[in-house]
Write an enzyme that holds these catalytic residues in place. Structure first.
Site, short mmCIF file in Angstrom:
data_model
loop_
_atom_site.label_atom_id
_atom_site.label_comp_id
_atom_site.label_asym_id
_atom_site.label_seq_id
_atom_site.Cartn_x
_atom_site.Cartn_y
_atom_site.Cartn_z
N GLY A 247 1.23 -1.26 0.09
CA GLY A 247 -0.06 0.01 -0.26
C GLY A 247 0.72 1.41 0.37
O GLY A 247 0.60 2.73 -0.03
N ARG A 248 2.06 1.26 0.41
CA ARG A 248 3.17 2.60 0.77
C ARG A 248 3.33 2.64 -0.47
O ARG A 248 3.70 4.13 -1.10
CB ARG A 248 4.27 2.26 1.50
CG ARG A 248 3.84 1.91 2.97
CD ARG A 248 4.81 1.54 4.08
NE ARG A 248 4.18 1.41 5.33
CZ ARG A 248 4.19 0.78 6.43
NH1 ARG A 248 5.38 0.32 6.24
NH2 ARG A 248 3.74 0.94 7.89
N VAL A 367 -0.89 9.15 6.05
CA VAL A 367 -2.04 8.30 6.22
C VAL A 367 -0.77 7.00 5.83
O VAL A 367 0.49 6.81 5.04
CB VAL A 367 -2.60 8.12 4.57
CG1 VAL A 367 -3.77 9.35 4.98
CG2 VAL A 367 -1.72 7.73 3.22
N GLU A 368 -0.59 5.35 6.22
CA GLU A 368 -0.71 4.45 6.28
C GLU A 368 1.12 4.56 6.23
O GLU A 368 1.99 4.09 5.77
CB GLU A 368 -0.26 4.13 4.85
CG GLU A 368 -1.80 3.47 3.48
CD GLU A 368 -2.19 2.89 2.54
OE1 GLU A 368 -0.98 2.22 2.09
OE2 GLU A 368 -2.95 3.43 1.92
N GLY A 369 1.18 4.93 7.70
CA GLY A 369 2.22 5.25 8.18
C GLY A 369 2.89 6.18 8.50
O GLY A 369 3.45 7.51 6.27
#
Length: 386
Positions: A247-248, A367-369
């Protein structure tokens, strides 16, 4: 400006051409107004789905596109260049499908994936909670096992925060606690949007990405069959981390799209805006700024593509994905800020898209970390030699 793409096959080149055409015709005309009115473009995702763009990196036998990540991510970038709500939405949907595709049993894949990838449904990824953002292993939402004599399956209680597509998605990939504290007590579940007891708070009022709903998702005694669990019980946290590695890369590609849009806007303005008898782009103070912006965008693109090629080759890519997300989102923030500077007073008004791009870029560092988490991932890999 047109980005020169290095694509592995004629099919991939046709796919990118189709994506660019759809982005120009379907996204560009409505992005600004939809963001102003916070109108979610659900029909746009159906259009993308019917064009085969909502399942690109997944196997064709389940209804996916069978494309490598190197190609899929460039599709995300193209969409995000015109409208981040859509590019990010595609990335989130791909993330939500990942656990079933990679960790589901064969029966689950056959039953679920054709619907998830077919183009008519849209997914959401439910990991974060109000008290456990970066510390995802501290989540408290519980999925209590039900005794077989009482019907079996699970009953879910809890709430998830900051969920993209919350209230608008057709299914939710849920991570909930089935055991004790810590990462080993977490499992993964597939939850249809019509599950009884599923509820949604009003969308958050955000700095940017207003057309993309972000909401709290509540699970009030939601009954799930045993078949809704993806992978073994207690394996959920490792599934979540594996999904986030991929996803990153989607976030990195979306960030490059935003940065590219800002660069294009700044270059066009620098060519047309005249001061002291010549275009402002001829002044060193502006031209050097544009040169740095272009270099950063190109570097960010190559970084996410390099990580994608590692993934496509079946090699470890988690550290490179963290680098790509970190660098690309920082680049998007820097380039959009510089674009506002090049446009001057006009760039600070809502009449031009530069200020919207700048507001949208900020969330990509979160987002996403968060990018602080990405630095921890990269630093840990360096120290451990992995």
């Amino acid at each position: 400006m047109t980005v020169e793409r290095r694509l592995p096959t004629p099919e991939a080149r046709e796919l990118l051409a189709l994506t660019r055409e759809l982005a120009e015709k379907e996204l560009r005309p409505r992005a600004a107004e939809s963001e102003r009115t916070a109108t979610f473009p659900r029909e746009v995702f159906r259009t993308l789905g019917r064009a085969g763009l909502l399942g690109l990196p997944y196997p064709e036998r389940y209804g996916g596109g069978g494309q490598p990540y190197e190609v899929y991510l460039q599709v995300v970038e193209e969409l995000a260049t015109e409208w981040l709500t859509v590019g990010l939405g595609l990335s989130v949907h791909t993330l939500a499908c990942f656990p079933v595709a990679e960790f589901g049993g064969e029966r689950q894949r056959a039953d679920l994936l054709p619907g998830l990838l077919g183009g008519e449904t849209l997914g959401a990824y439910c990991l974060s909670e109000a008290h456990s953002g970066s510390d995802a292993a501290a989540l408290r939402t519980r999925a209590e096992a039900v005794a077989p004599e009482a019907g079996g399956g699970y009953r879910v209680h809890g709430a998830k925060s900051w969920i993209t597509h919350g209230g608008a998605a057709d299914f939710y990939t849920l991570f909930a606690r089935t055991g004790g504290p810590g990462p080993d007590g977490i499992s993964c579940f597939h939850v249809p949007a019509n599950a009884e007891g599923l509820a949604f708070d009003p969308p958050e009022h955000k700095m940017g990405l207003n057309a993309s709903p972000t909401a709290v998702v509540r699970f009030d005694d939601v009954a799930l069959p045993a078949a809704a669990r993806i992978g073994p019980e207690g394996r959920g946290f490792s599934i979540a981390l594996a999904a986030l590695d991929s996803g990153r890369l989607g976030i990195a590609a979306g960030a490059v799209g935003v940065a590219q849009a800002a660069l294009d806007l700044a270059v066009d303005h620098a060519r047309q805006r005249r001061q002291f008898g010549r275009p402002i782009g001829e002044f060193q103070g502006v031209s050097f700024l544009l040169a740095d912006m272009a270099t950063q965008v190109a570097a960010a693109r190559e970084l996410y593509l390099a990580a994608a090629r590692l993934r496509d080759a079946g090699r470890p890519f988690g550290t490179q994905a963290a680098m790509a997300k970190l660098f690309a989102s920082d680049t998007a923030m820097r380039v959009t800020t510089d674009a506002v500077q090049v446009l001057g007073g006009g760039g600070y008004t809502a009449d031009l898209p530069a200020e919207r791009l700048m507001r949208e870029a900020k969330v990509l560092q979160i987002v996403e970390g968060t990018n602080q988490i990405q630095r921890m991932v990269v630093g840990r890999a360096l120290v451990r030699g992995s």
